[in-house]
Write an enzyme that holds these catalytic residues in place. Structure first.
Site, PDB file in Angstrom:
ATOM      1  N   PRO A  11       0.788  -1.229   0.000  1.00  0.00           N
ATOM      2  CA  PRO A  11       0.000   0.000   0.000  1.00  0.00           C
ATOM      3  C   PRO A  11       0.827   1.290   0.000  1.00  0.00           C
ATOM      4  O   PRO A  11       1.867   1.376   0.645  1.00  0.00           O
ATOM      5  CB  PRO A  11      -0.823  -0.100   1.292  1.00  0.00           C
ATOM      6  CG  PRO A  11      -0.118  -1.093   2.133  1.00  0.00           C
ATOM      7  CD  PRO A  11       0.543  -2.053   1.183  1.00  0.00           C
ATOM      8  N   ASN A  12       0.317   2.235  -0.764  1.00  0.00           N
ATOM      9  CA  ASN A  12       0.868   3.595  -0.887  1.00  0.00           C
ATOM     10  C   ASN A  12       2.150   3.677  -1.708  1.00  0.00           C
ATOM     11  O   ASN A  12       2.624   4.777  -1.994  1.00  0.00           O
ATOM     12  CB  ASN A  12       1.081   4.245   0.498  1.00  0.00           C
ATOM     13  CG  ASN A  12      -0.214   4.355   1.265  1.00  0.00           C
ATOM     14  OD1 ASN A  12      -1.189   4.905   0.743  1.00  0.00           O
ATOM     15  ND2 ASN A  12      -0.276   3.812   2.454  1.00  0.00           N
ATOM     16  N   ARG A  19       5.040  10.933  -2.579  1.00  0.00           N
ATOM     17  CA  ARG A  19       4.688  10.761  -1.176  1.00  0.00           C
ATOM     18  C   ARG A  19       5.941  10.908  -0.303  1.00  0.00           C
ATOM     19  O   ARG A  19       6.922  10.193  -0.495  1.00  0.00           O
ATOM     20  CB  ARG A  19       4.120   9.345  -1.036  1.00  0.00           C
ATOM     21  CG  ARG A  19       4.055   8.805   0.341  1.00  0.00           C
ATOM     22  CD  ARG A  19       3.961   7.275   0.313  1.00  0.00           C
ATOM     23  NE  ARG A  19       3.729   6.781   1.633  1.00  0.00           N
ATOM     24  CZ  ARG A  19       4.106   5.576   2.050  1.00  0.00           C
ATOM     25  NH1 ARG A  19       4.701   4.737   1.238  1.00  0.00           N
ATOM     26  NH2 ARG A  19       3.862   5.201   3.280  1.00  0.00           N
ATOM     27  N   TYR A  24      11.130   8.721   1.328  1.00  0.00           N
ATOM     28  CA  TYR A  24      11.119   7.600   0.371  1.00  0.00           C
ATOM     29  C   TYR A  24      11.786   7.911  -0.965  1.00  0.00           C
ATOM     30  O   TYR A  24      11.839   7.047  -1.836  1.00  0.00           O
ATOM     31  CB  TYR A  24       9.664   7.155   0.123  1.00  0.00           C
ATOM     32  CG  TYR A  24       8.969   6.686   1.381  1.00  0.00           C
ATOM     33  CD1 TYR A  24       9.456   5.586   2.094  1.00  0.00           C
ATOM     34  CD2 TYR A  24       7.833   7.327   1.864  1.00  0.00           C
ATOM     35  CE1 TYR A  24       8.833   5.155   3.254  1.00  0.00           C
ATOM     36  CE2 TYR A  24       7.202   6.904   3.022  1.00  0.00           C
ATOM     37  CZ  TYR A  24       7.704   5.816   3.713  1.00  0.00           C
ATOM     38  OH  TYR A  24       7.080   5.382   4.853  1.00  0.00           O
ATOM     39  N   ASN A  74       8.069  -5.406  -0.759  1.00  0.00           N
ATOM     40  CA  ASN A  74       7.940  -4.284   0.178  1.00  0.00           C
ATOM     41  C   ASN A  74       6.459  -4.232   0.585  1.00  0.00           C
ATOM     42  O   ASN A  74       5.625  -3.741  -0.167  1.00  0.00           O
ATOM     43  CB  ASN A  74       8.365  -2.972  -0.477  1.00  0.00           C
ATOM     44  CG  ASN A  74       8.317  -1.815   0.520  1.00  0.00           C
ATOM     45  OD1 ASN A  74       7.706  -1.921   1.585  1.00  0.00           O
ATOM     46  ND2 ASN A  74       8.950  -0.709   0.173  1.00  0.00           N
ATOM     47  N   ALA A  77       2.957  -0.546   4.929  1.00  0.00           N
ATOM     48  CA  ALA A  77       2.450  -0.543   6.310  1.00  0.00           C
ATOM     49  C   ALA A  77       1.941  -1.912   6.752  1.00  0.00           C
ATOM     50  O   ALA A  77       1.880  -2.189   7.964  1.00  0.00           O
ATOM     51  CB  ALA A  77       1.346   0.499   6.440  1.00  0.00           C
ATOM     52  N   GLU A  98      12.229  -9.307   2.241  1.00  0.00           N
ATOM     53  CA  GLU A  98      11.462  -8.106   2.628  1.00  0.00           C
ATOM     54  C   GLU A  98      12.355  -6.881   2.425  1.00  0.00           C
ATOM     55  O   GLU A  98      13.497  -6.856   2.889  1.00  0.00           O
ATOM     56  CB  GLU A  98      11.065  -8.249   4.101  1.00  0.00           C
ATOM     57  CG  GLU A  98      10.301  -7.065   4.651  1.00  0.00           C
ATOM     58  CD  GLU A  98       9.981  -7.248   6.152  1.00  0.00           C
ATOM     59  OE1 GLU A  98       9.848  -8.397   6.612  1.00  0.00           O
ATOM     60  OE2 GLU A  98       9.902  -6.228   6.844  1.00  0.00           O
ATOM     61  N   HIS A 100      12.553  -2.530   2.547  1.00  0.00           N
ATOM     62  CA  HIS A 100      11.993  -1.218   2.899  1.00  0.00           C
ATOM     63  C   HIS A 100      12.928  -0.126   2.406  1.00  0.00           C
ATOM     64  O   HIS A 100      14.150  -0.221   2.585  1.00  0.00           O
ATOM     65  CB  HIS A 100      11.814  -1.087   4.413  1.00  0.00           C
ATOM     66  CG  HIS A 100      10.873  -2.111   4.960  1.00  0.00           C
ATOM     67  ND1 HIS A 100       9.518  -2.017   4.782  1.00  0.00           N
ATOM     68  CD2 HIS A 100      11.109  -3.267   5.607  1.00  0.00           C
ATOM     69  CE1 HIS A 100       8.952  -3.081   5.325  1.00  0.00           C
ATOM     70  NE2 HIS A 100       9.883  -3.853   5.830  1.00  0.00           N
ATOM     71  N   ARG A 107      12.790   4.805  12.823  1.00  0.00           N
ATOM     72  CA  ARG A 107      11.560   5.589  12.747  1.00  0.00           C
ATOM     73  C   ARG A 107      10.673   5.323  13.980  1.00  0.00           C
ATOM     74  O   ARG A 107      11.167   4.903  15.018  1.00  0.00           O
ATOM     75  CB  ARG A 107      10.853   5.281  11.426  1.00  0.00           C
ATOM     76  CG  ARG A 107      11.733   5.648  10.213  1.00  0.00           C
ATOM     77  CD  ARG A 107      11.031   5.392   8.906  1.00  0.00           C
ATOM     78  NE  ARG A 107       9.830   6.229   8.778  1.00  0.00           N
ATOM     79  CZ  ARG A 107       8.894   6.040   7.847  1.00  0.00           C
ATOM     80  NH1 ARG A 107       9.023   5.041   6.990  1.00  0.00           N
ATOM     81  NH2 ARG A 107       7.852   6.826   7.787  1.00  0.00           N
TER      82      ARG A 107
HETATM   83  C1  DQA Z   1       8.038   1.215   4.018  1.00  0.00           C
HETATM   84  C2  DQA Z   1       8.093   1.403   5.538  1.00  0.00           C
HETATM   85  C3  DQA Z   1       6.728   1.232   6.157  1.00  0.00           C
HETATM   86  O1  DQA Z   1       6.789   1.439   7.556  1.00  0.00           O
HETATM   87  C4  DQA Z   1       5.754   2.224   5.572  1.00  0.00           C
HETATM   88  O2  DQA Z   1       4.459   2.014   6.095  1.00  0.00           O
HETATM   89  C5  DQA Z   1       5.731   2.211   4.084  1.00  0.00           C
HETATM   90  C6  DQA Z   1       6.994   2.115   3.375  1.00  0.00           C
HETATM   91  C7  DQA Z   1       9.401   1.543   3.360  1.00  0.00           C
HETATM   92  O3  DQA Z   1       9.589   1.152   2.197  1.00  0.00           O
HETATM   93  O4  DQA Z   1      10.249   2.189   3.965  1.00  0.00           O
HETATM   94  O5  DQA Z   1       4.688   2.369   3.461  1.00  0.00           O
HETATM   95  O6  DQA Z   1       7.737  -0.128   3.734  1.00  0.00           O
END
Ligand code: DQA
Length: 143
Positions: A11-12, A19, A24, A74, A77, A98, A100, A107
């Site tokens: 998501p996102n 964003r 990011y 990735n 959240a 995984e 990020h 964070r």
């Molecule tokens: C993320 C880290 C997560 O905590 C966050 O909710 C994201 C992006 C990252 O790529 O740093 O959406 O996965």
């Protein structure tokens, strides 16, 4: 035959580039995908992004049946909330890394815990978009 890998984003991450760019980066998801295609011309890379947990679960299940060498994931959240995604990763034999973009350990405390990390072969956190390529390289040599 080209080895197949899936790059899966949660998501996102469709909003990458616009964003929170300080967190990011400024590169869009489309550009990130193009860069990975350019960096790995000998691989068959497929890409999927969804804002919906169930679609990500379905994608992991399908990946299991398509002869993939590995998955770079990735989960956004959902990393910090999703037992369903953890169970889906555990249910398939395809190795998952995984990734990020940000360093989740530097964070907010709620980002320090990952439901998925214990069922993935490893985790890369905080190396920006470079983390995706590093994960693919590891999978090429080890899967
Ligand atoms: C993320 C880290 C997560 O905590 C966050 O909710 C994201 C992006 C990252 O790529 O740093 O959406 O996965």
């Amino acid at each position: 035959m080209k080895h197949k890998f899936l790059i899966l984003n949660g998501p996102n991450l469709n909003l990458l580039g616009e964003r929170e760019p300080d967190q990011y980066g400024k590169i869009s998801l489309e550009n990130l995908e193009d860069d990975l295609r350019d960096a790995f011309p000998d691989l068959e890379l497929s890409f999927f992004q969804s804002n919906h947990e169930g679609e990500l679960v379905d994608c992991l299940h399908q990946a299991h049946h398509t002869g993939l060498r590995g998955i770079v994931f990735n989960p956004g959240a959902y990393t910090h909330t999703s037992v369903a995604l953890r169970d889906a990763v555990k249910a398939i034999s395809t190795p998952v890394i995984e990734v990020h973009l940000s360093n989740i350990y530097s964070r907010e405390p709620f980002r320090h815990f990952s439901y998925l990390a214990p069922v993935c072969v490893g985790q890369i956190s905080g190396l920006g978009t470079g983390g995706y390529g590093l994960a693919i390289r590891w999978l090429i040599s080890n899967s």
